[in-house]
Design a protein around this motif. Sequence first.
Motif, PDB file in Angstrom:
ATOM      1  N   THR A  80      17.719  13.622  18.471  1.00 18.81           N
ATOM      2  CA  THR A  80      18.728  14.198  17.856  1.00 18.81           C
ATOM      3  C   THR A  80      18.200  14.321  16.513  1.00 18.81           C
ATOM      4  O   THR A  80      17.451  13.486  15.843  1.00 18.81           O
ATOM      5  CB  THR A  80      20.114  13.706  17.833  1.00 18.81           C
ATOM      6  OG1 THR A  80      20.086  12.330  17.531  1.00 18.81           O
ATOM      7  CG2 THR A  80      20.593  13.877  19.278  1.00 18.81           C
ATOM      8  N   GLU A 155      21.167  28.477  19.540  1.00 17.57           N
ATOM      9  CA  GLU A 155      22.693  28.122  19.502  1.00 17.57           C
ATOM     10  C   GLU A 155      22.759  27.056  20.635  1.00 17.57           C
ATOM     11  O   GLU A 155      24.072  26.745  21.199  1.00 17.57           O
ATOM     12  CB  GLU A 155      23.898  29.046  19.562  1.00 17.57           C
ATOM     13  CG  GLU A 155      23.704  29.632  18.009  1.00 17.57           C
ATOM     14  CD  GLU A 155      24.259  28.843  16.974  1.00 17.57           C
ATOM     15  OE1 GLU A 155      25.451  28.358  16.836  1.00 17.57           O
ATOM     16  OE2 GLU A 155      23.368  28.389  16.260  1.00 17.57           O
ATOM     17  N   LEU A 157      22.915  23.879  23.280  1.00 15.60           N
ATOM     18  CA  LEU A 157      23.465  22.359  23.150  1.00 15.60           C
ATOM     19  C   LEU A 157      22.453  21.383  23.452  1.00 15.60           C
ATOM     20  O   LEU A 157      22.347  20.332  22.768  1.00 15.60           O
ATOM     21  CB  LEU A 157      24.889  22.150  23.701  1.00 15.60           C
ATOM     22  CG  LEU A 157      25.983  23.333  23.305  1.00 15.60           C
ATOM     23  CD1 LEU A 157      27.201  22.736  24.208  1.00 15.60           C
ATOM     24  CD2 LEU A 157      26.465  22.863  21.945  1.00 15.60           C
ATOM     25  N   SER A 158      21.545  21.807  24.332  1.00 14.90           N
ATOM     26  CA  SER A 158      20.584  20.651  24.915  1.00 14.90           C
ATOM     27  C   SER A 158      19.355  21.490  25.364  1.00 14.90           C
ATOM     28  O   SER A 158      19.520  22.726  25.601  1.00 14.90           O
ATOM     29  CB  SER A 158      21.085  19.769  25.828  1.00 14.90           C
ATOM     30  OG  SER A 158      21.441  20.690  26.785  1.00 14.90           O
ATOM     31  N   SER A 173      21.343  21.577  14.535  1.00 15.25           N
ATOM     32  CA  SER A 173      22.440  21.543  14.882  1.00 15.25           C
ATOM     33  C   SER A 173      22.867  23.241  15.037  1.00 15.25           C
ATOM     34  O   SER A 173      22.205  24.009  14.663  1.00 15.25           O
ATOM     35  CB  SER A 173      23.339  21.012  13.758  1.00 15.25           C
ATOM     36  OG  SER A 173      23.178  21.757  12.645  1.00 15.25           O
ATOM     37  N   THR A 174      24.071  23.356  15.531  1.00 15.29           N
ATOM     38  CA  THR A 174      24.474  24.730  15.742  1.00 15.29           C
ATOM     39  C   THR A 174      25.185  25.370  14.520  1.00 15.29           C
ATOM     40  O   THR A 174      25.358  24.468  13.531  1.00 15.29           O
ATOM     41  CB  THR A 174      25.369  24.861  17.023  1.00 15.29           C
ATOM     42  OG1 THR A 174      26.866  24.029  16.704  1.00 15.29           O
ATOM     43  CG2 THR A 174      24.908  24.171  18.310  1.00 15.29           C
ATOM     44  N   VAL A 178      27.454  21.552  15.374  1.00 14.24           N
ATOM     45  CA  VAL A 178      27.359  20.521  16.733  1.00 14.24           C
ATOM     46  C   VAL A 178      25.889  20.101  16.783  1.00 14.24           C
ATOM     47  O   VAL A 178      24.781  20.975  16.833  1.00 14.24           O
ATOM     48  CB  VAL A 178      27.809  21.268  17.873  1.00 14.24           C
ATOM     49  CG1 VAL A 178      27.585  20.499  19.338  1.00 14.24           C
ATOM     50  CG2 VAL A 178      29.346  21.736  17.632  1.00 14.24           C
ATOM     51  N   GLN A 180      22.661  19.249  18.122  1.00 13.56           N
ATOM     52  CA  GLN A 180      21.717  19.624  19.483  1.00 13.56           C
ATOM     53  C   GLN A 180      21.010  18.489  19.751  1.00 13.56           C
ATOM     54  O   GLN A 180      20.435  17.523  19.193  1.00 13.56           O
ATOM     55  CB  GLN A 180      20.809  20.657  19.135  1.00 13.56           C
ATOM     56  CG  GLN A 180      21.620  22.025  18.584  1.00 13.56           C
ATOM     57  CD  GLN A 180      20.762  23.355  18.276  1.00 13.56           C
ATOM     58  OE1 GLN A 180      20.061  22.912  17.104  1.00 13.56           O
ATOM     59  NE2 GLN A 180      20.876  24.224  18.574  1.00 13.56           N
ATOM     60  N   GLN A 181      20.812  18.430  21.219  1.00 15.40           N
ATOM     61  CA  GLN A 181      20.173  17.156  21.940  1.00 15.40           C
ATOM     62  C   GLN A 181      18.724  17.748  22.697  1.00 15.40           C
ATOM     63  O   GLN A 181      18.897  18.973  23.387  1.00 15.40           O
ATOM     64  CB  GLN A 181      20.954  16.523  23.215  1.00 15.40           C
ATOM     65  CG  GLN A 181      22.400  15.907  22.512  1.00 15.40           C
ATOM     66  CD  GLN A 181      23.001  15.270  23.753  1.00 15.40           C
ATOM     67  OE1 GLN A 181      23.253  15.594  24.746  1.00 15.40           O
ATOM     68  NE2 GLN A 181      23.568  14.063  23.347  1.00 15.40           N
TER      69      GLN A 181
END
Length: 249
Positions: A80, A155, A157-158, A173-174, A178, A180-181
């Motif tokens: 991250t 966008e 998340l992972s 990050s988004t 958020v 991101q992973q």
Amino acid sequence: MTRLTRSFAALLVSSVALSASAAAQSGTVSVGATQSLYLAGGNAYSAVPGCGAPGCVPPDGGGIAPVSIALTPGTGRVLTFSSVLGTMSFCPGNTCVTSNPDGPAPPLISTGLNSSGAISGISAGTAGFLGGVFLGAGLPASAPASLDFNTIGTEFLSLNPVLGQLFFIGDGSTAASVTQQFFVPDGATTLYLGIADGFSFWGDPGAYDDNEGAYRASYTVQSTVPEPSTFLLMAVGAVAVFALRRRRA
């Protein structure tokens, strides 16, 4: 619960916390605009990299090696980024643009780069972004499939890139902030950070000679799988607690 039992419980909690802390790896690096992801792990270009600016003579447009980060061995590792800042300038087609880690705002140019050597290509609706690639002890036998972020989007998340596969990082990050992973593939020994570039960001990689600026990225790699020593300590503690309870009974 007796005092001894409570002590064992506290020991178990502490061991898990210490193991998680020891498994975490973090740092901050500066990534220059001429650092080519295609040179990761000593990879060689399949085609002579072209130039972006007048006066440059191929292969001078090939850039320099990317930032390399040796990874702590493990499984279940997650990458991250807590912060990615800075700006770069690129001159695709002699029209210069300024880019942040996600690319120019608004995105005026896109990316459609071929694979080269053992490193994949990459496509995206933006360009000049911070990118990465994981490698193991050696280069893949052949370049893996290229990721298309026109389809994936930025966008997500992972993300689960494979060894040798370029991937979009941006600011990590988004748009909703958020984090991101990025799941580290098992067998990865090194993370490389850099830029994916080519003439107008299309075709074969190259044209790093007219790039300027840098991004500064703060990263963390965290293992989600406890170390074997932690499992052993937990087992010993559980047996001891069980024995104490039987003795009291």
